[in-house]
Design a protein around this motif. Sequence first.
Motif, PDB file in Angstrom:
ATOM      1  N   GLY A  39       0.856  -1.171  -0.084  1.00 42.55           N
ATOM      2  CA  GLY A  39      -0.098  -0.128   0.082  1.00 42.55           C
ATOM      3  C   GLY A  39       0.858   1.201  -0.110  1.00 42.55           C
ATOM      4  N   LEU A  40       2.001   1.320   0.880  1.00 39.50           N
ATOM      5  CA  LEU A  40       2.796   2.297   0.766  1.00 39.50           C
ATOM      6  C   LEU A  40       3.537   2.676  -0.382  1.00 39.50           C
ATOM      7  CD1 LEU A  40       4.043   2.153   4.502  1.00 39.50           C
ATOM      8  CD2 LEU A  40       2.462   3.566   3.492  1.00 39.50           C
ATOM      9  N   ALA A  41       3.957   1.250  -1.264  1.00 45.19           N
ATOM     10  CA  ALA A  41       4.479   1.471  -2.512  1.00 45.19           C
ATOM     11  C   ALA A  41       3.606   2.169  -3.501  1.00 45.19           C
ATOM     12  CB  ALA A  41       5.040   0.070  -2.878  1.00 45.19           C
ATOM     13  N   ALA A  42       2.220   2.162  -3.203  1.00 44.69           N
ATOM     14  CA  ALA A  42       1.412   2.509  -4.229  1.00 44.69           C
ATOM     15  C   ALA A  42       1.246   3.979  -4.038  1.00 44.69           C
ATOM     16  CB  ALA A  42      -0.168   1.804  -4.031  1.00 44.69           C
ATOM     17  N   ALA A  43       1.294   4.261  -2.743  1.00 44.99           N
ATOM     18  CA  ALA A  43       1.459   5.712  -2.317  1.00 44.99           C
ATOM     19  C   ALA A  43       2.643   6.549  -2.799  1.00 44.99           C
ATOM     20  CB  ALA A  43       1.234   6.094  -0.946  1.00 44.99           C
ATOM     21  N   ALA A  44       3.396   5.992  -2.938  1.00 44.64           N
ATOM     22  CA  ALA A  44       4.975   6.354  -3.374  1.00 44.64           C
ATOM     23  C   ALA A  44       4.952   6.526  -4.939  1.00 44.64           C
ATOM     24  CB  ALA A  44       6.213   5.526  -2.929  1.00 44.64           C
ATOM     25  N   LEU A  45       4.184   5.607  -5.742  1.00 45.65           N
ATOM     26  CA  LEU A  45       4.113   5.729  -7.062  1.00 45.65           C
ATOM     27  C   LEU A  45       3.137   6.943  -7.591  1.00 45.65           C
ATOM     28  CD1 LEU A  45       3.940   1.977  -8.074  1.00 45.65           C
ATOM     29  CD2 LEU A  45       5.591   3.424  -8.561  1.00 45.65           C
ATOM     30  N   LEU A  55      -2.088   1.225  -9.359  1.00 50.38           N
ATOM     31  CA  LEU A  55      -3.140   0.384  -9.162  1.00 50.38           C
ATOM     32  C   LEU A  55      -2.981  -1.142  -8.797  1.00 50.38           C
ATOM     33  CD1 LEU A  55      -5.610   1.585 -11.839  1.00 50.38           C
ATOM     34  CD2 LEU A  55      -6.085   1.159  -9.412  1.00 50.38           C
ATOM     35  N   ILE A  56      -1.589  -1.321  -9.385  1.00 46.77           N
ATOM     36  CA  ILE A  56      -1.183  -2.867  -9.321  1.00 46.77           C
ATOM     37  C   ILE A  56      -0.654  -3.289  -7.664  1.00 46.77           C
ATOM     38  CG2 ILE A  56       0.647  -4.443  -9.768  1.00 46.77           C
ATOM     39  CD1 ILE A  56       0.872  -3.090 -12.493  1.00 46.77           C
ATOM     40  N   PRO A  57       0.143  -2.462  -7.250  1.00 50.14           N
ATOM     41  CA  PRO A  57       0.454  -2.678  -5.940  1.00 50.14           C
ATOM     42  C   PRO A  57      -0.770  -2.283  -4.833  1.00 50.14           C
ATOM     43  CG  PRO A  57       1.819  -0.637  -6.145  1.00 50.14           C
ATOM     44  CD  PRO A  57       1.219  -1.401  -7.776  1.00 50.14           C
TER      45      PRO A  57
END
Length: 205
Positions: A39-45, A55-57
């Motif tokens: 979820g945090l990786a998604a936020a970073a993207l 959307l993927i992570p």
Amino acid sequence: MLDGVARKLIDPPLNRAGTMLASRGWQADHVTLAGLGLGLAAAALIWAGLPGIALIPLLASRIADGLDGAVARATAKTDFGGYLDICADFAFYAAIPLAFVLSNPAGNGAAGAFLLACFYINGSTFLGYAILAERAKMQTSSRGAKTLYFTGGLLEGTETIVFFCAICALPHLFNPLAWAFGALCLVTATSRVLLAHHTFRAKDT
């Protein structure tokens, strides 16, 4: 509003996957932390200006959020596991709107701040109700087996995931979608306060 229906659809495959992961030595807390990391990786993207790729992570993190409970049911549920799960959920729910604000402070700042405030208010009514429900020895399984008492509402986890997917797929609509979703969060919070008044006032008299 849709969590009860969604649980009936996703619980069987999640339970099978959770049993498989448990047989391979995975613990529920590990899955929870993996989901938070995704979820945090998604936020970073999103912060980096790549909401479509996020959307993927983001979706993977929500699958992990369902899997941790399945793993716990296949092994042993713990109070700390439930606590860690809700902390990870709230961190994820805060990180996605914050990422949109950080990616465009001037354009998304007001709508993002409103949305985060509404999440805060809605979350407080949810947790407050769960505390009183625990004191009253109330139980429900309509949203699956949970450590905390989950109250239904207009907006629940399913609707929030759909909303996050929408703003990632259509980032140019972040502002109107954030204002609208935040307003619906306030409706949900208000309805939960009224439900608490009806439920716990009756127990006090």
